[in-house]
Design a protein around this motif. Structure first.
Motif, mmCIF file in Angstrom:
data_model
loop_
_atom_site.group_PDB
_atom_site.id
_atom_site.type_symbol
_atom_site.label_atom_id
_atom_site.label_comp_id
_atom_site.label_asym_id
_atom_site.label_seq_id
_atom_site.Cartn_x
_atom_site.Cartn_y
_atom_site.Cartn_z
ATOM 1 N N ALA A 181 0.836 -1.199 0.000
ATOM 2 C CA ALA A 181 0.000 0.000 0.000
ATOM 3 C C ALA A 181 0.874 1.254 0.000
ATOM 4 O O ALA A 181 0.637 2.202 -0.766
ATOM 5 C CB ALA A 181 -0.920 -0.005 1.223
ATOM 6 N N VAL A 182 1.895 1.241 0.846
ATOM 7 C CA VAL A 182 2.817 2.379 0.911
ATOM 8 C C VAL A 182 3.640 2.455 -0.370
ATOM 9 O O VAL A 182 3.855 3.537 -0.931
ATOM 10 C CB VAL A 182 3.748 2.247 2.135
ATOM 11 C CG1 VAL A 182 4.788 3.371 2.132
ATOM 12 C CG2 VAL A 182 2.938 2.276 3.421
ATOM 13 N N LEU A 183 4.116 1.299 -0.846
ATOM 14 C CA LEU A 183 4.926 1.258 -2.060
ATOM 15 C C LEU A 183 4.165 1.836 -3.248
ATOM 16 O O LEU A 183 4.701 2.655 -4.013
ATOM 17 C CB LEU A 183 5.342 -0.186 -2.354
ATOM 18 C CG LEU A 183 6.156 -0.420 -3.626
ATOM 19 C CD1 LEU A 183 7.515 0.251 -3.521
ATOM 20 C CD2 LEU A 183 6.322 -1.922 -3.877
ATOM 21 N N ASN A 184 2.901 1.423 -3.414
ATOM 22 C CA ASN A 184 2.092 1.932 -4.522
ATOM 23 C C ASN A 184 1.940 3.448 -4.453
ATOM 24 O O ASN A 184 2.030 4.145 -5.470
ATOM 25 C CB ASN A 184 0.709 1.287 -4.510
ATOM 26 C CG ASN A 184 0.744 -0.148 -5.004
ATOM 27 O OD1 ASN A 184 1.729 -0.607 -5.560
ATOM 28 N ND2 ASN A 184 -0.344 -0.873 -4.771
ATOM 29 N N ARG A 185 1.715 3.941 -3.251
ATOM 30 C CA ARG A 185 1.494 5.379 -3.101
ATOM 31 C C ARG A 185 2.782 6.177 -3.314
ATOM 32 O O ARG A 185 2.756 7.262 -3.901
ATOM 33 C CB ARG A 185 0.877 5.666 -1.735
ATOM 34 C CG ARG A 185 -0.611 5.315 -1.705
ATOM 35 C CD ARG A 185 -1.156 5.183 -0.302
ATOM 36 N NE ARG A 185 -2.601 4.917 -0.320
ATOM 37 C CZ ARG A 185 -3.153 3.761 -0.681
ATOM 38 N NH1 ARG A 185 -2.381 2.763 -1.060
ATOM 39 N NH2 ARG A 185 -4.457 3.605 -0.677
ATOM 40 N N VAL A 186 3.889 5.631 -2.847
ATOM 41 C CA VAL A 186 5.162 6.329 -3.032
ATOM 42 C C VAL A 186 5.528 6.386 -4.515
ATOM 43 O O VAL A 186 5.841 7.458 -5.058
ATOM 44 C CB VAL A 186 6.288 5.639 -2.234
ATOM 45 C CG1 VAL A 186 7.652 6.198 -2.638
ATOM 46 C CG2 VAL A 186 6.072 5.828 -0.743
ATOM 47 N N ILE A 187 5.490 5.224 -5.183
ATOM 48 C CA ILE A 187 5.849 5.180 -6.602
ATOM 49 C C ILE A 187 4.850 5.988 -7.429
ATOM 50 O O ILE A 187 5.226 6.741 -8.334
ATOM 51 C CB ILE A 187 5.912 3.727 -7.106
ATOM 52 C CG1 ILE A 187 7.052 2.979 -6.408
ATOM 53 C CG2 ILE A 187 6.134 3.697 -8.620
ATOM 54 C CD1 ILE A 187 7.160 1.522 -6.797
ATOM 55 N N GLY A 188 3.568 5.847 -7.110
ATOM 56 C CA GLY A 188 2.553 6.604 -7.830
ATOM 57 C C GLY A 188 2.749 8.099 -7.678
ATOM 58 O O GLY A 188 2.658 8.856 -8.650
ATOM 59 N N THR A 189 3.049 8.542 -6.460
ATOM 60 C CA THR A 189 3.276 9.964 -6.210
ATOM 61 C C THR A 189 4.497 10.463 -6.960
ATOM 62 O O THR A 189 4.492 11.565 -7.531
ATOM 63 C CB THR A 189 3.450 10.217 -4.702
ATOM 64 O OG1 THR A 189 2.268 9.806 -4.006
ATOM 65 C CG2 THR A 189 3.704 11.692 -4.420
ATOM 66 N N VAL A 190 5.562 9.662 -6.974
ATOM 67 C CA VAL A 190 6.780 10.049 -7.683
ATOM 68 C C VAL A 190 6.505 10.209 -9.180
ATOM 69 O O VAL A 190 6.918 11.196 -9.803
ATOM 70 C CB VAL A 190 7.895 9.004 -7.466
ATOM 71 C CG1 VAL A 190 9.060 9.248 -8.422
ATOM 72 C CG2 VAL A 190 8.385 9.053 -6.026
ATOM 73 N N LEU A 191 5.793 9.251 -9.766
ATOM 74 C CA LEU A 191 5.491 9.319 -11.196
ATOM 75 C C LEU A 191 4.603 10.509 -11.537
ATOM 76 O O LEU A 191 4.840 11.219 -12.518
ATOM 77 C CB LEU A 191 4.837 8.017 -11.656
ATOM 78 C CG LEU A 191 5.761 6.789 -11.683
ATOM 79 C CD1 LEU A 191 4.947 5.529 -11.978
ATOM 80 C CD2 LEU A 191 6.858 6.962 -12.717
#
Length: 206
Positions: A181-191
């Protein structure tokens, strides 16, 4: 020899600098496994050849001297990053952590994502364009220019291939997926952030 060294140094520095290509490689490697990560890296390297091809054909000069055309290309690339970032951010967080096989993304899909991420990336476009216009002269043989392009492509493949191998290791991937959940949000936010940043970058000046 000086020209070769200049191209090599510029390429290495450009490849290892953080950006959309790195974020997408990490995303594919962590979420979908080693094969997806490596195919993403291959797609990125093929995307580089697109920039090399149109630059050698002279289209790159047109892009650099036509702010409107550059802006259109920039917005398309930025929109793609924002779209992928949003999809990653809202992705389903429950996952079966079975690392015995790569799941969730076809080989063609992984290759396509890497290719489009680079081919639509204004950062790579400007890197290739500036290298050829500032370092490569009109006296440089076409074969040598093509060799520079091949080196740029291979350098991307090696660097992002290594990143894919690292981020798809079972121990690291297992830890990251347990916090998906955190990984998706971090990568999504970065992109999404990269996409917005690209969209707001001023157009090149003639």
């Amino acid at each position: 020899m000086g020209q070769i060294i200049a191209v090599a140094v510029i390429t290495v520095l450009a490849v290892i600098s953080p950006g959309a290509d790195f974020a997408m490689t990490v995303r594919n490697s962590c979420l979908y496994g080693r094969t997806a990560g490596l195919l993403c890296a291959l797609g990125i390297s093929l995307g580089v050849l697109v920039h090399v091809a149109y630059t050698m054909l002279g289209v790159g000069l047109l892009v650099s001297r036509t702010p409107t055309l550059f802006t259109v290309m920039k917005i398309v690339g930025a929109a793609y990053l924002v779209y992928i970032g949003y999809k990653t951010f809202v992705a389903r967080t429950e996952v079966d952590i079975d690392l015995s096989a790569d799941k969730g993304l076809s080989r063609a899909g992984a290759l396509r994502v890497g290719f489009l991420t680079n081919a639509l990336n204004p950062k790579t476009m400007l890197f290739v364009l500036s290298t050829y216009t500032q370092v490569v002269s009109t006296d440089t043989p076409v074969v040598q220019q093509a060799g520079y392009g091949a080196f740029m492509s291979v350098a991307h493949l090696v660097w992002f291939g290594l990143a894919a191998l690292f981020f798809s290791t079972e121990s690291l991937r297992a830890r990251l997926l347990r916090r998906q959940a955190v990984l998706n949000r971090v990568i999504g936010t970065v992109l999404v952030g990269l996409g917005v940043t690209l969209a707001l970058t001023p157009a090149v000046q003639s």
